[in-house]
Design a protein around this motif. Structure first.
Motif, PDB file in Angstrom:
ATOM      1  N   LEU A   1     -32.488   8.169  -1.828  1.00 51.44           N
ATOM      2  CA  LEU A   1     -33.901   8.388  -2.144  1.00 51.44           C
ATOM      3  C   LEU A   1     -34.061   9.073  -3.503  1.00 51.44           C
ATOM      4  O   LEU A   1     -34.994   8.773  -4.250  1.00 51.44           O
ATOM      5  N   GLN A   2     -33.150   9.983  -3.816  1.00 54.66           N
ATOM      6  CA  GLN A   2     -33.184  10.621  -5.139  1.00 54.66           C
ATOM      7  C   GLN A   2     -33.029   9.563  -6.227  1.00 54.66           C
ATOM      8  O   GLN A   2     -33.747   9.569  -7.233  1.00 54.66           O
TER       9      GLN A   2
ATOM     10  N   THR B   1     -33.768  17.842  -4.255  1.00 54.32           N
ATOM     11  CA  THR B   1     -32.318  17.699  -4.026  1.00 54.32           C
ATOM     12  C   THR B   1     -31.948  17.705  -2.542  1.00 54.32           C
ATOM     13  O   THR B   1     -30.787  17.470  -2.197  1.00 54.32           O
ATOM     14  N   ASP B   2     -32.920  17.988  -1.665  1.00 53.41           N
ATOM     15  CA  ASP B   2     -32.658  17.915  -0.226  1.00 53.41           C
ATOM     16  C   ASP B   2     -32.756  16.483   0.289  1.00 53.41           C
ATOM     17  O   ASP B   2     -32.294  16.186   1.386  1.00 53.41           O
ATOM     18  N   LEU B   3     -33.363  15.607  -0.513  1.00 55.58           N
ATOM     19  CA  LEU B   3     -33.493  14.216  -0.107  1.00 55.58           C
ATOM     20  C   LEU B   3     -32.131  13.533  -0.099  1.00 55.58           C
ATOM     21  O   LEU B   3     -31.222  13.937  -0.839  1.00 55.58           O
TER      22      LEU B   3
ATOM     23  N   ARG C   1     -37.751   5.077 -10.976  1.00 59.63           N
ATOM     24  CA  ARG C   1     -39.159   4.907 -11.326  1.00 59.63           C
ATOM     25  C   ARG C   1     -39.516   5.604 -12.645  1.00 59.63           C
ATOM     26  O   ARG C   1     -40.644   5.468 -13.121  1.00 59.63           O
ATOM     27  N   LEU C   2     -38.563   6.330 -13.209  1.00 64.70           N
ATOM     28  CA  LEU C   2     -38.790   6.965 -14.505  1.00 64.70           C
ATOM     29  C   LEU C   2     -38.699   5.905 -15.596  1.00 64.70           C
ATOM     30  O   LEU C   2     -37.811   5.063 -15.574  1.00 64.70           O
ATOM     31  N   THR C   3     -39.600   5.957 -16.561  1.00 64.90           N
ATOM     32  CA  THR C   3     -39.639   4.929 -17.606  1.00 64.90           C
ATOM     33  C   THR C   3     -39.080   5.415 -18.937  1.00 64.90           C
ATOM     34  O   THR C   3     -38.991   4.637 -19.877  1.00 64.90           O
ATOM     35  N   ASP C   4     -38.705   6.693 -19.033  1.00 66.45           N
ATOM     36  CA  ASP C   4     -38.168   7.235 -20.275  1.00 66.45           C
ATOM     37  C   ASP C   4     -36.745   7.703 -20.023  1.00 66.45           C
ATOM     38  O   ASP C   4     -36.502   8.577 -19.180  1.00 66.45           O
TER      39      ASP C   4
END
Length: 204
Positions: free
Chosen positions: A140-141, A134-136, A147-150
């Motif tokens: 970027l978050q 969460t610091d990003l 990139r999550l596939t589900d």
């Protein structure tokens, strides 16, 4: 073509699931197929295919135990399979399962054992030494979430904080997820027109 020329059981025996479960992108598809079969197609498999099904399931469980990933997904699969088997085993004498009923009782005991193993997994929490997710920057978050596939992983991540919840509701994020899993033609078929005659992509 493979499924048109043979039965589900024959196709299941031919496909290389052992290597597929090692691929993070194909892993979820293998699990979905196993879940589909567990829900309604288990009795359509031949005796050899049913045995292969259990062997692949065991490999999936062992991979999850080693990697400590997708634990929730596999626990749901095991529960679905166990529930289906409970119903099928009670119908003894109707030839709904191939093989001796005692074999299936042993397989159910294996499923319970796997469930206990997954429930006892203690995920090692890394020692925080600096920046956390969460610091990003938000961009970027969001890039990571894309990139999550589900979709369920996105929903779960959105429950961590209010900021992540906002990101998890990002429409372009869900649009990309749909495009990853479905062709444009499949997506267009699912679109619902709004009152203004514009397609509502949220329905996909």
């Amino acid at each position: 073509t493979l499924f048109r020329s043979c039965t589900l059981g024959e196709a299941f025996n031919r496909l290389d699931f052992s290597s597929a479960i090692l691929d993070s992108r194909r892993f979820n598809y293998v699990v979905r197929l196993l879940e589909l079969i567990a829900k309604s197609q288990l009795t359509s498999l031949s005796g050899i295919a049913q045995k292969n099904y259990m062997n692949i399931l065991e490999k999936v469980v062992q991979k999850v135990l080693e990697d400590q990933q997708n634990i929730r997904l596999i626990k749901e699969l095991l529960q679905t399979l166990y529930t289906s088997l409970c119903c099928l085993v009670q119908r003894i004498g109707k030839s709904v399962l191939v093989g001796n009923i005692n074999f299936w009782v042993q397989r159910m005991e294996s499923i319970l054992h796997w469930q206990r193993q997954l429930s006892n997994v203690q995920i090692t929490q890394p020692v925080l030494k600096g920046m956390v997710f969460t610091d990003l920057p938000l961009c970027l978050q969001l890039n990571v979430m894309q990139r999550l596939t589900d979709g369920r992983d996105i929903v779960c991540l959105g429950q961590v904080s209010s900021d992540l919840q906002v990101l998890s509701e990002d429409r372009p994020l869900w649009k990309k997820l749909c495009q990853y899993h479905f062709t444009e033609r499949q997506i267009r078929r699912r679109l619902i027109l709004t009152d203004k005659g514009q397609p509502d992509r949220k329905s996909t």
